[in-house]
Design a protein around this motif. Structure first.
Motif, PDB file in Angstrom:
ATOM      1  N   UNK A  46       0.824  -1.204   0.000  1.00  0.00           N
ATOM      2  CA  UNK A  46       0.000   0.000   0.000  1.00  0.00           C
ATOM      3  C   UNK A  46       0.861   1.258   0.000  1.00  0.00           C
ATOM      4  N   UNK A  47       1.896   1.270   0.841  1.00  0.00           N
ATOM      5  CA  UNK A  47       2.749   2.464   0.908  1.00  0.00           C
ATOM      6  C   UNK A  47       3.559   2.656  -0.368  1.00  0.00           C
ATOM      7  N   UNK A  48       3.967   1.555  -1.011  1.00  0.00           N
ATOM      8  CA  UNK A  48       4.664   1.694  -2.292  1.00  0.00           C
ATOM      9  C   UNK A  48       3.733   2.252  -3.362  1.00  0.00           C
ATOM     10  N   UNK A  49       2.482   1.805  -3.358  1.00  0.00           N
ATOM     11  CA  UNK A  49       1.509   2.326  -4.320  1.00  0.00           C
ATOM     12  C   UNK A  49       1.308   3.824  -4.118  1.00  0.00           C
ATOM     13  N   UNK A  50       1.244   4.236  -2.867  1.00  0.00           N
ATOM     14  CA  UNK A  50       1.110   5.662  -2.567  1.00  0.00           C
ATOM     15  C   UNK A  50       2.351   6.418  -3.035  1.00  0.00           C
ATOM     16  N   UNK A  51       3.531   5.855  -2.737  1.00  0.00           N
ATOM     17  CA  UNK A  51       4.775   6.496  -3.156  1.00  0.00           C
ATOM     18  C   UNK A  51       4.943   6.559  -4.655  1.00  0.00           C
ATOM     19  N   UNK A  69      -4.381  10.578   2.766  1.00  0.00           N
ATOM     20  CA  UNK A  69      -3.580  11.776   3.021  1.00  0.00           C
ATOM     21  C   UNK A  69      -2.988  12.357   1.742  1.00  0.00           C
ATOM     22  N   UNK A  70      -2.662  11.490   0.801  1.00  0.00           N
ATOM     23  CA  UNK A  70      -2.022  11.900  -0.452  1.00  0.00           C
ATOM     24  C   UNK A  70      -3.032  12.099  -1.587  1.00  0.00           C
ATOM     25  N   UNK A  71      -4.311  12.096  -1.265  1.00  0.00           N
ATOM     26  CA  UNK A  71      -5.322  12.335  -2.290  1.00  0.00           C
ATOM     27  C   UNK A  71      -5.639  11.127  -3.149  1.00  0.00           C
ATOM     28  N   UNK A  72      -5.379   9.922  -2.648  1.00  0.00           N
ATOM     29  CA  UNK A  72      -5.608   8.684  -3.413  1.00  0.00           C
ATOM     30  C   UNK A  72      -6.786   7.933  -2.806  1.00  0.00           C
ATOM     31  N   UNK A  73      -7.783   7.638  -3.620  1.00  0.00           N
ATOM     32  CA  UNK A  73      -8.938   6.885  -3.150  1.00  0.00           C
ATOM     33  C   UNK A  73      -8.613   5.400  -3.076  1.00  0.00           C
ATOM     34  N   UNK A  74      -9.017   4.758  -1.976  1.00  0.00           N
ATOM     35  CA  UNK A  74      -8.928   3.306  -1.842  1.00  0.00           C
ATOM     36  C   UNK A  74     -10.341   2.738  -1.896  1.00  0.00           C
ATOM     37  N   UNK A  75     -10.565   1.879  -2.882  1.00  0.00           N
ATOM     38  CA  UNK A  75     -11.830   1.156  -3.034  1.00  0.00           C
ATOM     39  C   UNK A  75     -11.582  -0.277  -2.604  1.00  0.00           C
ATOM     40  N   UNK A 132       2.602   7.092  -6.688  1.00  0.00           N
ATOM     41  CA  UNK A 132       1.717   8.128  -7.222  1.00  0.00           C
ATOM     42  C   UNK A 132       0.536   7.616  -8.011  1.00  0.00           C
ATOM     43  N   UNK A 133       0.015   6.445  -7.655  1.00  0.00           N
ATOM     44  CA  UNK A 133      -1.185   5.962  -8.343  1.00  0.00           C
ATOM     45  C   UNK A 133      -2.358   6.894  -8.039  1.00  0.00           C
ATOM     46  N   UNK A 134      -3.417   6.805  -8.812  1.00  0.00           N
ATOM     47  CA  UNK A 134      -4.591   7.647  -8.600  1.00  0.00           C
ATOM     48  C   UNK A 134      -5.685   6.950  -7.800  1.00  0.00           C
ATOM     49  N   UNK A 135      -5.832   5.640  -8.027  1.00  0.00           N
ATOM     50  CA  UNK A 135      -6.847   4.836  -7.341  1.00  0.00           C
ATOM     51  C   UNK A 135      -6.197   3.532  -6.906  1.00  0.00           C
ATOM     52  N   UNK A 136      -6.524   3.067  -5.698  1.00  0.00           N
ATOM     53  CA  UNK A 136      -6.087   1.745  -5.246  1.00  0.00           C
ATOM     54  C   UNK A 136      -7.323   0.861  -5.138  1.00  0.00           C
ATOM     55  N   UNK A 137      -7.300  -0.249  -5.863  1.00  0.00           N
ATOM     56  CA  UNK A 137      -8.389  -1.224  -5.807  1.00  0.00           C
ATOM     57  C   UNK A 137      -7.919  -2.396  -4.972  1.00  0.00           C
TER      58      UNK A 137
END
Length: 582
Positions: free
Chosen positions: A101-106, A138-144, A108-113
């Motif tokens: 999850x933290x790598x995905x945030x780092x 916190x970084x503006x990324x939506x988690x679905x 810069x993805x837009x959406x996490x499914x």
């Protein structure tokens, strides 16, 4: 993962895998003796199915063994994919999950499914899904994320307000593998059965074909080594639902014993489309009664199992899937979860240059399959509204969702019984309406922290989420005042006012008027009853005033709704209230 056939085709733009935590906890991957790839490549199909459901490219003339033929595409077919494989052999370890999850945030993805559940409703500060999703928020990324497949109330997972939680419902399509009886009557069955039975065969109940020394009840479940091959050979075996083996396993056991077909009695037949190794189908209780009556009156009952046909425009649809995990959310009961979406669709290959082939596709049920549909829709919203926050995207999806089925009745449960927002949340997603929702309920990390503080969070607990020391404000903001798109109050004590703020996303001046459906035993008034806007981006606040007229039973809720409309847009919020005292 699908193979990319051409260099110019870059659907998958990143892929990572995480196994250190799993191997530390469970031992080397090699020790399991199962197929795996020490890479981001998928060996089980779950990740490929969900990724392609969210963002698979358009592929025409797709089917599964000729069944459900049509054009397959992901929810956002032009979207790129970054893959983070954190689970092995059906198990996910916290360290790997949080790293992914933290790598995905780092990255810069837009959406996490995230089609991965957690222990139902853990403490947010100790749950890696909640913690990692907060870092994304916190970084503006939506988690679905999927709500889970645990059937019962209080089992919905991934329920923090900063996660978009997705339940499962049906679509308007059935896959029928019907049964032609010897008396010319046809019984409706369900399943993925491409095999053709050339003639009718004698029927025998599993309980009547017990192997020597095996109790009839055990044989009725068609479990391994319970059937007598001499009695079963050349016949269609009628099995009952077991607690151990799935129908696909039972069909294999019947085939091994010499049976030429299987009919399984299964109360939730239409929810699980198993693929069989012999001609087989699943029937529901009404058809089971008719089948038993026929077998009881005929000396030599016979039947033919017909290949699966695809039936479109089935009614009613959607209905809530029985297996879909349900609220309430006992950690923060005022947050009404989940959001609902359909559960049964093709899994798609991501590489459209592949020649469509039945073995490259699959049909699976589960909230894991519902989640990426909503993730794909969220990606479309993000592309149309790149400045929208995760909360704004959630708001657009939730307030424009529908709560009626295709015959105009309220969405029901699997058995036809009335469903509530604890089953369907805000309703069934309407992608087109979500693009232009009219009004948005927005909130940020500071609002979330105030919300958690109102539930007694300590500075140490908050640090688990925020990675820094945070102190709660004094006085605390009531938890029901989080600017969430639904309105929930738990243990209401007398009259109460709830505050909300909406942001206008439209063109030109407009007026929104409030319409309330009162929860049973509660009078609700909105002040002011109308909101006047002059330009896009303008914010207006209002209060929802509750006057309880009677107490609710225990921890049960009563439900209503608030809909704000300007004659063009309808912005709907479910209301759920538990009244402790008047």
């Amino acid at each position: 993962m699908p193979t990319l056939l051409h260099a110019h085709f870059r659907k998958i733009i990143g892929a990572r895998f995480y196994s250190k935590g799993f191997e530390e906890a469970a031992g080397p991957l090699e020790s399991f003796g199962r197929l795996y790839f020490r890479s981001a490549r998928d060996s089980e199909g779950h990740g490929t199915h969900t990724a392609s459901t969210a963002a698979g490219s358009v592929v025409t003339n797709v089917s599964l063994f000729g069944i459900a033929r049509g054009t397959a595409r992901g929810g956002a077919s032009s979207t790129r994919l970054a893959i983070y494989k954190a689970c092995w052999f059906g198990g996910c370890v916290d360290a790997d999950m949080l790293s992914a999850l933290d790598d995905a945030v780092g990255d810069g993805v837009d959406i996490i499914s995230m089609s991965i559940g957690s222990t139902p409703q853990p403490v947010y500060f100790e749950d890696v899904n909640s913690i990692g999703a907060f870092h994304a928020f916190q970084k503006g990324i939506l988690v679905s994320a999927s709500a889970g497949n645990s059937y019962y109330p209080y089992t919905a997972s991934n329920v923090p307000p900063w996660i978009l939680t997705v339940a499962a419902s049906s679509i308007d399509r059935e896959l029928n593998s019907n049964i032609y009886l010897g008396n010319s009557k046809v019984l409706k069955g369900f399943g993925i059965n491409p095999l053709k039975m050339e003639k009718s065969h004698e029927l025998i109940a599993g309980s009547a074909a017990a192997a020597p020394g095996v109790p009839k009840e055990n044989a009725s479940f068609c479990r391994e080594n319970t059937l007598n091959p001499t009695l079963v050979k050349g016949k269609i075996v009628v099995c009952t639902q077991g607690t151990v083996d799935r129908p696909i396993v039972q069909s294999f056991i019947v085939g091994e014993a010499g049976g030429v077909g299987m009919i399984e009695a299964y109360p939730t037949a239409r929810e699980f489309y198993d693929q069989f190794v012999i001609p087989a189908t699943i029937i529901e209780p009404q058809e089971e009664k008719e089948l038993q009556a026929y077998m009881a009156t005929e000396k030599h009952p016979v039947a033919k199992i017909l290949p699966t046909i695809t039936v479109l425009k089935a009614k009613p649809a959607p209905y809530m899937a029985l297996f879909s995990s349900k609220g309430p959310n006992y950690r923060t009961p005022e947050i009404i979860k989940p959001l609902e979406y359909e559960f049964l669709l093709h899994g798609l290959h991501v590489a459209t240059e592949d020649i469509p082939d039945s073995e490259n596709y699959n049909i699976i049920s589960g909230t894991s399959m519902a989640c990426p549909h909503v993730s794909g829709i969220a990606a479309i919203l993000k592309s149309y509204h790149p400045s929208w926050s995760p909360a704004a995207i959630m708001s657009a999806l939730m307030t424009t969702a529908t709560v009626t089925d295709n015959i105009g009745l309220p969405i029901a449960n699997f058995d036809g019984a009335k469903s509530t927002p604890f089953e369907y949340g805000s309703g069934h997603v309407n992608p087109f309406a979500a693009l232009d929702p009219g009004l948005i309920y927005d909130f940020d990390t500071s609002d979330v922290i105030n919300f958690l503080c109102s539930h007694g969070a300590s500075s140490r607990q908050l640090k688990n989420l925020t990675r820094k020391l945070v102190n709660c404000k004094d006085p605390l903001t009531p938890s029901y005042n989080l600017n969430y798109p639904s309105i929930g109050v738990f243990q209401m004590k007398g009259r109460l006012s709830v505050s909300r703020t909406v942001t206008y996303y439209g063109k030109g001046p407009t007026i929104y008027s409030a319409d309330v459906v009162n929860p049973e035993g509660i009078k609700v008034m909105v002040t002011p009853p109308t909101l006047k806007f002059t330009k896009a981006g303008e914010k207006k606040s209002f209060k929802v005033n509750f006057t309880p007229l009677k107490k609710t039973k225990g921890e049960s809720f009563v439900f209503g709704s608030l809909t704000s409309s300007n004659g063009i847009h309808k912005v709907r919020s479910p209301i759920g209230v538990n009244v402790l005292s008047l």
